[in-house]
Scaffold this motif. Sequence first.
Motif, PDB file in Angstrom:
ATOM      1  N   GLU A 158      22.134  23.160  52.816  1.00 49.60           N
ATOM      2  CA  GLU A 158      22.799  22.263  51.868  1.00 49.60           C
ATOM      3  C   GLU A 158      22.236  20.845  51.985  1.00 49.60           C
ATOM      4  O   GLU A 158      22.022  20.157  50.980  1.00 49.60           O
ATOM      5  CB  GLU A 158      24.302  22.279  52.115  1.00 49.60           C
ATOM      6  N   GLN A 159      21.994  20.404  53.217  1.00 51.95           N
ATOM      7  CA  GLN A 159      21.393  19.082  53.418  1.00 51.95           C
ATOM      8  C   GLN A 159      19.983  19.058  52.825  1.00 51.95           C
ATOM      9  O   GLN A 159      19.560  18.070  52.205  1.00 51.95           O
ATOM     10  CB  GLN A 159      21.337  18.755  54.912  1.00 51.95           C
ATOM     11  N   THR A 169      19.936  19.545  70.800  1.00 52.42           N
ATOM     12  CA  THR A 169      18.785  19.000  70.075  1.00 52.42           C
ATOM     13  C   THR A 169      18.746  17.481  70.181  1.00 52.42           C
ATOM     14  O   THR A 169      19.768  16.815  70.010  1.00 52.42           O
ATOM     15  CB  THR A 169      18.847  19.406  68.590  1.00 52.42           C
ATOM     16  N   ARG A 170      17.534  16.949  70.450  1.00 52.03           N
ATOM     17  CA  ARG A 170      17.394  15.506  70.585  1.00 52.03           C
ATOM     18  C   ARG A 170      16.088  15.042  69.947  1.00 52.03           C
ATOM     19  O   ARG A 170      15.035  15.655  70.149  1.00 52.03           O
ATOM     20  CB  ARG A 170      17.414  15.112  72.064  1.00 52.03           C
ATOM     21  N   TRP A 171      16.184  13.958  69.178  1.00 54.47           N
ATOM     22  CA  TRP A 171      15.003  13.327  68.573  1.00 54.47           C
ATOM     23  C   TRP A 171      14.508  12.236  69.516  1.00 54.47           C
ATOM     24  O   TRP A 171      15.271  11.342  69.891  1.00 54.47           O
ATOM     25  CB  TRP A 171      15.366  12.780  67.197  1.00 54.47           C
ATOM     26  N   LEU A 172      13.237  12.297  69.887  1.00 51.54           N
ATOM     27  CA  LEU A 172      12.624  11.322  70.788  1.00 51.54           C
ATOM     28  C   LEU A 172      11.463  10.622  70.103  1.00 51.54           C
ATOM     29  O   LEU A 172      10.723  11.226  69.325  1.00 51.54           O
ATOM     30  CB  LEU A 172      12.103  12.017  72.053  1.00 51.54           C
ATOM     31  N   ARG A 173      11.287   9.327  70.417  1.00 53.18           N
ATOM     32  CA  ARG A 173      10.142   8.580  69.915  1.00 53.18           C
ATOM     33  C   ARG A 173       8.895   8.928  70.740  1.00 53.18           C
ATOM     34  O   ARG A 173       9.007   9.400  71.875  1.00 53.18           O
ATOM     35  CB  ARG A 173      10.419   7.076  70.008  1.00 53.18           C
ATOM     36  N   PRO A 174       7.695   8.701  70.190  1.00 52.06           N
ATOM     37  CA  PRO A 174       6.473   8.967  70.957  1.00 52.06           C
ATOM     38  C   PRO A 174       6.436   8.254  72.310  1.00 52.06           C
ATOM     39  O   PRO A 174       5.837   8.767  73.263  1.00 52.06           O
ATOM     40  CB  PRO A 174       5.363   8.458  70.032  1.00 52.06           C
ATOM     41  N   SER A 175       7.106   7.096  72.419  1.00 47.84           N
ATOM     42  CA  SER A 175       7.135   6.368  73.692  1.00 47.84           C
ATOM     43  C   SER A 175       7.911   7.139  74.760  1.00 47.84           C
ATOM     44  O   SER A 175       7.795   6.848  75.958  1.00 47.84           O
ATOM     45  CB  SER A 175       7.761   4.984  73.497  1.00 47.84           C
ATOM     46  N   LEU A 231      13.101  20.922  57.036  1.00 48.54           N
ATOM     47  CA  LEU A 231      14.310  21.332  57.762  1.00 48.54           C
ATOM     48  C   LEU A 231      14.317  22.831  58.042  1.00 48.54           C
ATOM     49  O   LEU A 231      14.720  23.264  59.123  1.00 48.54           O
ATOM     50  CB  LEU A 231      15.556  20.952  56.953  1.00 48.54           C
ATOM     51  N   ALA A 232      13.879  23.627  57.064  1.00 45.17           N
ATOM     52  CA  ALA A 232      13.873  25.080  57.276  1.00 45.17           C
ATOM     53  C   ALA A 232      12.978  25.451  58.452  1.00 45.17           C
ATOM     54  O   ALA A 232      13.353  26.267  59.303  1.00 45.17           O
ATOM     55  CB  ALA A 232      13.407  25.797  56.009  1.00 45.17           C
ATOM     56  N   GLN A 233      11.787  24.841  58.523  1.00 46.67           N
ATOM     57  CA  GLN A 233      10.878  25.132  59.632  1.00 46.67           C
ATOM     58  C   GLN A 233      11.455  24.683  60.966  1.00 46.67           C
ATOM     59  O   GLN A 233      11.397  25.417  61.958  1.00 46.67           O
ATOM     60  CB  GLN A 233       9.538  24.427  59.395  1.00 46.67           C
ATOM     61  N   LEU A 234      12.004  23.482  61.000  1.00 48.03           N
ATOM     62  CA  LEU A 234      12.556  22.968  62.254  1.00 48.03           C
ATOM     63  C   LEU A 234      13.712  23.854  62.742  1.00 48.03           C
ATOM     64  O   LEU A 234      13.829  24.130  63.940  1.00 48.03           O
ATOM     65  CB  LEU A 234      13.027  21.523  62.080  1.00 48.03           C
ATOM     66  N   VAL A 289      19.675  15.086  60.802  1.00 47.74           N
ATOM     67  CA  VAL A 289      20.382  16.322  60.460  1.00 47.74           C
ATOM     68  C   VAL A 289      20.192  17.353  61.572  1.00 47.74           C
ATOM     69  O   VAL A 289      21.145  18.021  61.994  1.00 47.74           O
ATOM     70  CB  VAL A 289      19.884  16.882  59.108  1.00 47.74           C
ATOM     71  N   MET A 290      18.961  17.478  62.071  1.00 47.56           N
ATOM     72  CA  MET A 290      18.688  18.456  63.128  1.00 47.56           C
ATOM     73  C   MET A 290      19.471  18.145  64.402  1.00 47.56           C
ATOM     74  O   MET A 290      19.929  19.044  65.098  1.00 47.56           O
ATOM     75  CB  MET A 290      17.189  18.485  63.439  1.00 47.56           C
ATOM     76  N   GLU A 291      19.640  16.855  64.714  1.00 47.73           N
ATOM     77  CA  GLU A 291      20.405  16.479  65.904  1.00 47.73           C
ATOM     78  C   GLU A 291      21.886  16.838  65.758  1.00 47.73           C
ATOM     79  O   GLU A 291      22.536  17.213  66.732  1.00 47.73           O
ATOM     80  CB  GLU A 291      20.279  14.977  66.156  1.00 47.73           C
ATOM     81  N   GLN A 292      22.401  16.710  64.537  1.00 44.56           N
ATOM     82  CA  GLN A 292      23.846  16.796  64.334  1.00 44.56           C
ATOM     83  C   GLN A 292      24.333  18.152  63.840  1.00 44.56           C
ATOM     84  O   GLN A 292      25.502  18.502  64.029  1.00 44.56           O
ATOM     85  CB  GLN A 292      24.276  15.714  63.333  1.00 44.56           C
ATOM     86  N   VAL A 293      23.462  18.933  63.198  1.00 41.03           N
ATOM     87  CA  VAL A 293      23.894  20.161  62.528  1.00 41.03           C
ATOM     88  C   VAL A 293      23.190  21.370  63.137  1.00 41.03           C
ATOM     89  O   VAL A 293      21.983  21.351  63.343  1.00 41.03           O
ATOM     90  CB  VAL A 293      23.592  20.085  61.011  1.00 41.03           C
ATOM     91  N   HIS A 294      23.963  22.429  63.396  1.00 41.75           N
ATOM     92  CA  HIS A 294      23.389  23.658  63.948  1.00 41.75           C
ATOM     93  C   HIS A 294      23.544  24.851  63.016  1.00 41.75           C
ATOM     94  O   HIS A 294      22.847  25.842  63.167  1.00 41.75           O
ATOM     95  CB  HIS A 294      24.035  23.984  65.305  1.00 41.75           C
ATOM     96  N   ASP A 295      24.453  24.764  62.063  1.00 39.96           N
ATOM     97  CA  ASP A 295      24.705  25.869  61.150  1.00 39.96           C
ATOM     98  C   ASP A 295      23.631  25.932  60.068  1.00 39.96           C
ATOM     99  O   ASP A 295      23.339  24.952  59.406  1.00 39.96           O
ATOM    100  CB  ASP A 295      26.082  25.695  60.502  1.00 39.96           C
TER     101      ASP A 295
END
Length: 450
Positions: free
Chosen positions: A373-374, A211-217, A325-328, A361-367
């Motif tokens: 909890e987050q 998982t990776r967070w990217l900016r619109p650019s 977070l639940a949806q993502l 959180v999405m980038e770092q956590v998979h469980d």
Amino acid sequence: AEGVAHRPDPEALKRFYDALPFTLTRAQRRVVADVLSDMAAPRPMHRLVQGDVGSGKTVVAAAAIFNAVCSGCQAAMMAPTEILAEQHAASLQDLLGRLGVRVELLTGRLPARRREALLEGLASGEVHVLVGTHAVLDRQVTFRRLSLAVTDEQHRFGVRQRALLAAKGFSPDVLVMTATPIPRTLALTLYGDLDVSVINEMPPGRRPVRTRWLRPSQRGQAYRFLAEQVARGRQAYVVCPLVEGSEDGGAKAAVDLHRRLVRKLPHLKAGLLHGRMSGAEKQEVMRAFRDGEISVLVATTVVEVGVDVPNATVMLVEDADRFGLAQLHQLRGRVGRGSAESYCLLIAEPTTPEAEQRLRVMEQVHDGLEIAEQDLRLRGPGEIFGTRQHGLPDLRVADPFRDLELLELARREARRLLEADPRLRRPEHAALRRRLARPYADQLRLVMTG
């Protein structure tokens, strides 16, 4: 309240396990044992089964349903979308049908004559299991002896909806399943009112989704990567927060994005799926995607649950900061269902610290349970005795994180007290009984639905 004590039949359970086309994981066997142990008790079960997408929650529900039917009772399973309800009905019909269990599907689109026949079968007990959407909550839906109410992807339902399903029976066992518990449910777990089982083992061959967070650019980079995956024979999802364009600040809309992809990148074979389409249209699009006729499915969150395409390896989410977070986590679970490496790309320019924290959180956590909890920390556990699903708790002093040890002690003491005096009839408990009965009579019924 007294419920039905379902006594597991070893012979019947052996037939169930022998009928499975796969071997259960150790975690699945442990959770099935938890559920069957609860069902054997005279008090109603209230259990949450948490397991990431693809961990095998449905087979746990199937075991519970078969156990209820073997006890001469009926079961109901409610799913949030027609796609998911149809998937569950087909799976249960395939597995339990060969064991003599009659499973029927009820959705809002069922023709009147078939609906009437189905309702008669339910009332007479000829139909053992009902799977459906919110349609199962209709007043006309009555059971001869409902003893198990199952809710899948329970974060998609309101508390009252889950309570209405349970009310179809007389103190039935309640089983709720999800890949990500909503904050209120996790708070109830912390307070001890809901038992929890975690399927913490994936079937062999599954890999975590990168998982990776990217900016619109960096959007161009994301779509080039998506095109590379398609060129390798893979498929992809692109999810937008809106169906069509609006004046709410320029959020991406599925219809507009699909139009642009078809015009600029026709070789990608893009399809479109959203909630305003008819049921038949949605089914045809999903069939084409499953069969590989569509390579890129542009959609809204209608694909959040009930879509299983192992060849899909990319989930690209536009304006990801607009999702919880639940949806993502659920969207990410649409990929990584095969043996190939899979990816989740979150495109966003968050405007609040909370939105930025969700993306990190999405980038770092998979469980799934850790994500919940987050989410609980970010949004709060909600009203413990109400229908509000998140927000600050109505506790004046206690904090569910800081005071966890104290809460666990309180849970143990409360259980000890109730085991000794279940109805609080002893003189020394009179004040406690009055304190609970006056303000919380209706709310306590909601709590016990999870």
